[in-house]
Design a protein around this motif. Sequence first.
Motif, short mmCIF file in Angstrom:
data_model
loop_
_atom_site.label_atom_id
_atom_site.label_comp_id
_atom_site.label_asym_id
_atom_site.label_seq_id
_atom_site.Cartn_x
_atom_site.Cartn_y
_atom_site.Cartn_z
N THR A 196 38.97 57.38 119.22
CA THR A 196 39.46 58.63 119.76
C THR A 196 39.82 59.60 118.65
O THR A 196 39.50 60.79 118.71
N ASP A 254 35.09 60.65 125.93
CA ASP A 254 36.03 59.60 125.52
C ASP A 254 36.30 58.66 126.69
O ASP A 254 37.07 58.99 127.58
N GLU A 255 35.67 57.54 126.70
CA GLU A 255 35.80 56.55 127.76
C GLU A 255 35.82 57.20 129.14
O GLU A 255 36.75 57.01 129.91
MG MG Z 1 40.94 55.87 122.65
#
Ligand code: MG
Lengths: 314, 360, 287
Positions: free
Chosen positions: B58, B174-175
């Motif tokens: 991240t 991000d995910e």
């Molecule tokens: Mg993360």
Amino acid sequence: MAPGPQAQATLAPPAPAFARRTLADRESVLGTLMLAPALAYVILLVGVPFALAILLSFSSATAGSLDFTWAGLRNFAKLLGDPQFHRALGNTLRFMLVSQVLVMVLAVSAAHVLDAAFVGKRVVRSLLLLPWAAPVALASMAWVWIFDSTFSVVNWTLKVLGLLPGWLYWFGEPGLATVAIITVHVWRMFPFATVIVLAGMSVIPQDVREAAVVDGAGFFRRLFHVNLPMLLPVVTVAVVFGVVFTATDFSVVWLLTRGGPYNSTHVLATLAFQRGILGANLGEGAAVALFLLPVLLVAAVVMLRLARRAEVGT
Amino acid sequence: MATLTQPPATEEPTALGYVETRGLSKHFGDVRAVDGVDLCVMEGEFVVLLGPSGCGKTTLMRMIAGLEKPTAGEIYIAGERVDDDVPPRARGIAMVFQSYALYPHKTAFQNIAFPLEAAQVERSTLRRKVQWAAALFGLDRLLDRRPRQLSGGERQRVALARAVVRDPKVFLLDEPLSNLDAKLRAMARFELKQLQRQLGTTTIYVTHDQVEAMGLGDRIAVMDKGKIRQIGTPRDVYDNPADTFVATFLGSPPMNLVEQDEHTLVGFRPEHFLPREVFGEEPDLVTFRLRVREVEYLGSDRLAYGYLEEERRSDQPVIAAVPITITAPLAEGEVYEFAVRRRDLRFFDARTGLRKPAPR
Amino acid sequence: MSGRAAVRVAKRAALYTAAVAFTVFAVFPFYWMFLTAFKQNRDLYVGATNLQHVPWIFNDPPTLDHVRLLFFNTPYLVWVKNTALVGAAVVAITLVVAVPAGYSLARLAGRWGERLGIGIFLTYLVPPTLLFIPFARVISVLGLQNQLGALVLVYPTFTIPFCTWLMMGFFRAVPRDLEEQAMIDGYSRLAVIGKVVLPLAVPGMLTVVIFAFTLVLQEFVYALTFISQVERMTLSLGVPVALVRGDVFYWGSLMAACLITSLPIAVLYSSFIDRFIAGLTAGAVKG
Ligand SMILES: [Mg+2]
Ligand SMILES: Nc1ncnc2c1ncn2[C@@H]1O[C@H](COP(=O)(O)OP(=O)(O)O)[C@@H](O)[C@H]1O
């Protein structure tokens, strides 16, 4: 499948000329600019007057003229030999301590009552808040009328109940005036403290609280061994604010007794007003008010420690 | 690192990736969240950042987006250096947060239109583009709803629609699927891949889920402790892991690692580790004796956990994944002869964990 | 079995008795304001020595005379106007100063933010009692005696610290993701504040408005120090100080004024008290 309107654009990327940062993107600059007015206000209109208060207490300044004569410790020396000042200092501490003890006892009990489930709880809660929310000067006037020397409903009720052989001149007698002042302080502060303690109780696990309510024999033991220790930080906040508000209160004493009878109920705030504003002796008034500083310093230190603890805790 | 000493003018990238980082680092106090990452993503490529939680994925993405200021290193987008003075809004990127970050006070339409408003797109164009993006994700009927009136899957699609609507140069995801339930997730993975093919937008995708990574990425960058351990096609990182971390992070169950001598670890995948008789007369086999401790039936496979009789310090169990089509007996407590093809063996330095060539 | 039931009933009874007792204590002065405001003088001014005359109830029919007198023969409405003016100005100044400061402390000022925030909050503990004497000097130097401007200048000294602290809490509650998303969506930090943060902080700002206004309505010391001219007074000063003629209190009108002024404020305040308490105990209570 028909491509979207922008599918074309990605085929030939134009040499991008990226926009650069502007003032509106610079967080440190924005942060400073946005904080500056508040800091300026606080420094100019709290910090500077605060310093001025200290300076004035070393001067023989008067309200009428703008001159500023250094008086050294003369104001303080005079006060230390002044029985009226001693009285005011003692009253400030007495009113504060007695009312805070009563407030905390009432608040912890009221919070326990409010925490239990019963019909009309919400109504009771909002009614309990009235004293704190109403403007203090106006509420004080209601109490002046309640304690009126001729028409006091308190006297009438005591008489009817057969509890009062003579007559109570509430504001005519130092002892009674003190009772009246402390009553108003307690009346005003306990709802506030109750709500704070309630907020604190909401973090105590439900079963612990219920046990305290249900199990009658263990009530006080639990109160002192379980609830109060858990409540300590919140109770501290309530006490700190209570102390600051009562110690520095001016309106209640001023409107109820004006420091009377025979200047027996003056507190530092009213004495400072009497000397500094009505008596036009700013220097002496400032010196009187400055004696509140230790109380405030202690309060500030306690608040800071609480804040630090919360910072570490989270 | 030698380039650090050269003047900036000579650092102009030459014929390079669309998004590139050089020696990129971010330290939070003592924590080296990202530690000297060199990453090069080609135009139109789909690169997945894969690694365990907390490895810095991240943070790396946030630096590319401009939300985090690097401690050291450089970032280039389309050949231009952006890390120093280009704010997030000007980088031509779109990002989808794990939380979707939909504006709760705006409807789905207003959410999708928000980036276009920033670009001061004319009203009729704006409406057309929002409708295009909404149609792309099947959101046509939901445009008047606010985020709290949408399901998790719908929110995710609004977030994606908002990301594609203004034609970004780069997607940062991000995910984006981790808040969906397993069934939706498989669908969404497929749709996402289709979409990226269709739009051809350069994409960097963060996940800790290797299945997602293998399925989606043109290339996978495997991260650990702030560093990229290996970058390559899914096949490449799976078949030829650069070190023991990559070898054991990818694959389920992970690659078996066995001590050959004090300098060398031998690795082989459970699915390559089969009863000897399966291989018949094949040459170039390496055989082991496996003492089976536990057998799990997983439908398509049987997993045999056990210890190698040959291994000196056998504290690490070895796993064999035997397809259900192979009916060789596997009983707990018995010792069987297992084998691996020599070409399926991988060798690693016992000290550094790095891959090394097969010994002669 | 029945013994336990009896204990339960007794406990319930104790609970309700306590609740009633607390409520009576808290509400009694307001009930007294109400009785006084609407009693006829004949009913009102009966010495407490007359035990036959029960002061707790209306013995004669209620009257609106005192209210009428208050509205038409006293400066009450002027004070209402003055209070509204000062309140509006102070609220405006407070919003303009405290909202940006709260955001700065919550998001932009970094590690310093926490310290500065606590510092600003602590100034809320510095009471008017300590400052009215130096302010008397400052106000006279500025030539603002008997001007509403004096109050407008001085009241933000206690509204700003408290409201900055409140706003800081509200801004912290806005998810950081949203702001970062907006920055990626093409907005500068400043535009993000305007387009995303402020719309989400509207309840917070409403709270600030209410508190700044009630703090102004509560204030007495500064008003007493700076204002002596009756037409320049605010409600909380004029009602206790100037609703007397000679030495005679007009208790009916005075209590009417107290009631009419207190109740709306009290109701408003009570409905926002939880946010206020949350602000005060932030740190002491977790969660
Ligand atoms: Mg993360
Ligand atoms: N703002 C921050 N302050 C301090 N440490 C941080 C911050 N953001 C991330 N970290 C730390 O950096 C490391 C990498 O975090 P992150 O990039 O979120 O990992 P991932 O996304 O791979 O799970 C973690 O150890 C995390 O605790």
